[in-house]
Scaffold this motif. Structure first.
Motif, PDB file in Angstrom:
ATOM      1  N   UNK A   1      -4.016   3.000   5.000  1.00 28.07           N
ATOM      2  CA  UNK A   1      -3.146   1.848   4.720  1.00 28.07           C
ATOM      3  C   UNK A   1      -2.739   1.121   5.999  1.00 28.07           C
ATOM      4  N   UNK A   2      -2.543   1.856   7.089  1.00 29.77           N
ATOM      5  CA  UNK A   2      -2.216   1.206   8.365  1.00 29.77           C
ATOM      6  C   UNK A   2      -3.400   0.381   8.857  1.00 29.77           C
ATOM      7  N   UNK A   3      -4.596   0.943   8.761  1.00 28.31           N
ATOM      8  CA  UNK A   3      -5.783   0.217   9.211  1.00 28.31           C
ATOM      9  C   UNK A   3      -6.003  -1.032   8.365  1.00 28.31           C
ATOM     10  N   UNK A   4      -5.860  -0.910   7.055  1.00 25.57           N
ATOM     11  CA  UNK A   4      -6.063  -2.065   6.169  1.00 25.57           C
ATOM     12  C   UNK A   4      -5.014  -3.142   6.435  1.00 25.57           C
TER      13      UNK A   4
ATOM     14  N   UNK B   1       1.500  10.812  -9.252  1.00 20.25           N
ATOM     15  CA  UNK B   1       0.592  11.143 -10.349  1.00 20.25           C
ATOM     16  C   UNK B   1      -0.267  12.364 -10.026  1.00 20.25           C
ATOM     17  N   UNK B   2      -0.459  12.659  -8.745  1.00 17.62           N
ATOM     18  CA  UNK B   2      -1.267  13.813  -8.340  1.00 17.62           C
ATOM     19  C   UNK B   2      -0.485  15.120  -8.468  1.00 17.62           C
ATOM     20  N   UNK B   3       0.824  15.072  -8.229  1.00 15.22           N
ATOM     21  CA  UNK B   3       1.648  16.287  -8.238  1.00 15.22           C
ATOM     22  C   UNK B   3       1.702  16.874  -9.645  1.00 15.22           C
ATOM     23  N   UNK B   4       1.466  18.173  -9.738  1.00  9.38           N
ATOM     24  CA  UNK B   4       1.518  18.888 -11.012  1.00  9.38           C
ATOM     25  C   UNK B   4       2.695  19.862 -10.982  1.00  9.38           C
ATOM     26  N   UNK B   5       3.820  19.495 -11.581  1.00 11.53           N
ATOM     27  CA  UNK B   5       5.004  20.349 -11.487  1.00 11.53           C
ATOM     28  C   UNK B   5       4.879  21.684 -12.222  1.00 11.53           C
ATOM     29  N   UNK B   6       3.919  21.833 -13.119  1.00  7.74           N
ATOM     30  CA  UNK B   6       3.785  23.069 -13.890  1.00  7.74           C
ATOM     31  C   UNK B   6       2.951  24.130 -13.178  1.00  7.74           C
ATOM     32  N   UNK B   7       2.269  23.758 -12.103  1.00  7.54           N
ATOM     33  CA  UNK B   7       1.416  24.733 -11.415  1.00  7.54           C
ATOM     34  C   UNK B   7       2.241  25.577 -10.443  1.00  7.54           C
ATOM     35  N   UNK B   8       1.615  26.650  -9.941  1.00  2.00           N
ATOM     36  CA  UNK B   8       2.297  27.526  -8.991  1.00  2.00           C
ATOM     37  C   UNK B   8       2.522  26.847  -7.654  1.00  2.00           C
ATOM     38  N   UNK B   9       1.608  25.994  -7.235  1.00  2.00           N
ATOM     39  CA  UNK B   9       1.713  25.261  -5.968  1.00  2.00           C
ATOM     40  C   UNK B   9       1.610  23.767  -6.285  1.00  2.00           C
ATOM     41  N   UNK B  10       2.728  23.131  -6.645  1.00  2.00           N
ATOM     42  CA  UNK B  10       2.664  21.748  -7.137  1.00  2.00           C
ATOM     43  C   UNK B  10       2.242  20.718  -6.091  1.00  2.00           C
ATOM     44  N   UNK B  11       2.432  21.005  -4.821  1.00  3.21           N
ATOM     45  CA  UNK B  11       2.093  20.034  -3.783  1.00  3.21           C
ATOM     46  C   UNK B  11       0.847  20.451  -3.005  1.00  3.21           C
ATOM     47  N   UNK B  12      -0.065  21.123  -3.666  1.00  2.00           N
ATOM     48  CA  UNK B  12      -1.293  21.585  -3.025  1.00  2.00           C
ATOM     49  C   UNK B  12      -2.119  20.383  -2.566  1.00  2.00           C
ATOM     50  N   UNK B  13      -2.368  20.291  -1.265  1.00  2.03           N
ATOM     51  CA  UNK B  13      -3.172  19.209  -0.710  1.00  2.03           C
ATOM     52  C   UNK B  13      -2.433  17.910  -0.495  1.00  2.03           C
ATOM     53  N   UNK B  14      -1.143  17.893  -0.745  1.00  2.00           N
ATOM     54  CA  UNK B  14      -0.385  16.642  -0.615  1.00  2.00           C
ATOM     55  C   UNK B  14      -0.273  16.205   0.843  1.00  2.00           C
ATOM     56  N   UNK B  15      -0.171  17.148   1.757  1.00  2.00           N
ATOM     57  CA  UNK B  15      -0.044  16.803   3.169  1.00  2.00           C
ATOM     58  C   UNK B  15      -1.269  16.076   3.700  1.00  2.00           C
ATOM     59  N   UNK B  16      -2.436  16.581   3.360  1.00  2.00           N
ATOM     60  CA  UNK B  16      -3.679  15.932   3.782  1.00  2.00           C
ATOM     61  C   UNK B  16      -3.810  14.558   3.149  1.00  2.00           C
ATOM     62  N   UNK B  17      -3.463  14.455   1.886  1.00  2.00           N
ATOM     63  CA  UNK B  17      -3.549  13.180   1.187  1.00  2.00           C
ATOM     64  C   UNK B  17      -2.630  12.146   1.810  1.00  2.00           C
ATOM     65  N   UNK B  18      -1.429  12.546   2.183  1.00  2.00           N
ATOM     66  CA  UNK B  18      -0.476  11.626   2.797  1.00  2.00           C
ATOM     67  C   UNK B  18      -0.993  11.138   4.144  1.00  2.00           C
TER      68      UNK B  18
ATOM     69  N   UNK C   1       0.821  -1.217   0.000  1.00  2.00           N
ATOM     70  CA  UNK C   1       0.000   0.000   0.000  1.00  2.00           C
ATOM     71  C   UNK C   1       0.855   1.266   0.000  1.00  2.00           C
ATOM     72  N   UNK C   2       2.028   1.215   0.626  1.00  2.00           N
ATOM     73  CA  UNK C   2       2.928   2.379   0.583  1.00  2.00           C
ATOM     74  C   UNK C   2       3.432   2.623  -0.830  1.00  2.00           C
ATOM     75  N   UNK C   3       3.763   1.555  -1.528  1.00  2.00           N
ATOM     76  CA  UNK C   3       4.208   1.684  -2.914  1.00  2.00           C
ATOM     77  C   UNK C   3       3.085   2.218  -3.793  1.00  2.00           C
ATOM     78  N   UNK C   4       1.883   1.709  -3.590  1.00  2.00           N
ATOM     79  CA  UNK C   4       0.731   2.198  -4.339  1.00  2.00           C
ATOM     80  C   UNK C   4       0.463   3.666  -4.033  1.00  2.00           C
ATOM     81  N   UNK C   5       0.539   4.037  -2.757  1.00  2.00           N
ATOM     82  CA  UNK C   5       0.315   5.428  -2.370  1.00  2.00           C
ATOM     83  C   UNK C   5       1.364   6.360  -2.935  1.00  2.00           C
ATOM     84  N   UNK C   6       2.604   5.906  -2.979  1.00  2.00           N
ATOM     85  CA  UNK C   6       3.675   6.728  -3.553  1.00  2.00           C
ATOM     86  C   UNK C   6       3.453   6.958  -5.040  1.00  2.00           C
TER      87      UNK C   6
END
Length: 134
Positions: free
Chosen positions: A66-69, A42-59, A32-37
């Motif tokens: 994944x821990x619960x599963x 695939x979510x990160x958009x390097x061309x945008x002004x804020x490429x990691x927008x919302x990444x912290x919440x998603x992680x 699940x860690x490999x899948x999440x990575x």
């Protein structure tokens, strides 16, 4: 008589099923860690002004899920492999997995600190050589 009953209850624990459950937890967690990575990349958009927008919440959400599963899968495997008392085997899988994760995390932190110390040592040695050369 109670000592004999306690010895019989201790023998009810199947450590093989607990180890199988812990191995299942580690394998499913790694999967699940490999899948999440890969999904995270695939979510990160390097061309945008804020490429990691919302990444912290998603992680955080993906880590919790994944821990619960993985713990549920390991506890299920241990409970099915145990002849009886599946609940106690599931709890032992949780406790053993917690200990394994703490040990592996401690080893990771220790090796990271050692690598950081070696980098600072090399920087100090180089800067000392430059200062003494001038």
């Amino acid at each position: 008589m109670s000592v004999a009953n306690e010895l019989v209850s201790v023998r009810k624990i199947s450590w093989g099923s607990v180890i199988g459950g812990v191995m299942t937890v580690l394998a499913v967690s790694l999967l699940l860690s490999t899948l999440g990575t890969s999904l995270g990349f695939s979510i990160v958009d390097p061309k945008s002004d804020d490429p990691v927008n919302g990444a912290g919440t998603t992680v955080v959400v993906w880590s919790a899920v994944s821990i619960i599963i993985s713990l549920a899968a390991g506890a299920f495997i241990a409970g099915r492999l145990a002849a009886n008392d599946g609940l106690i085997h599931g709890f032992l899988v949780w406790a053993s997995s917690l200990i394994v994760a703490a040990v592996l995390g401690g080893l990771l932190v220790g090796s990271a600190m050692k690598a950081t110390g070696q980098v600072f040592s090399a920087i100090a040695s180089t800067s000392g050589s430059l200062i003494s050369g001038t």
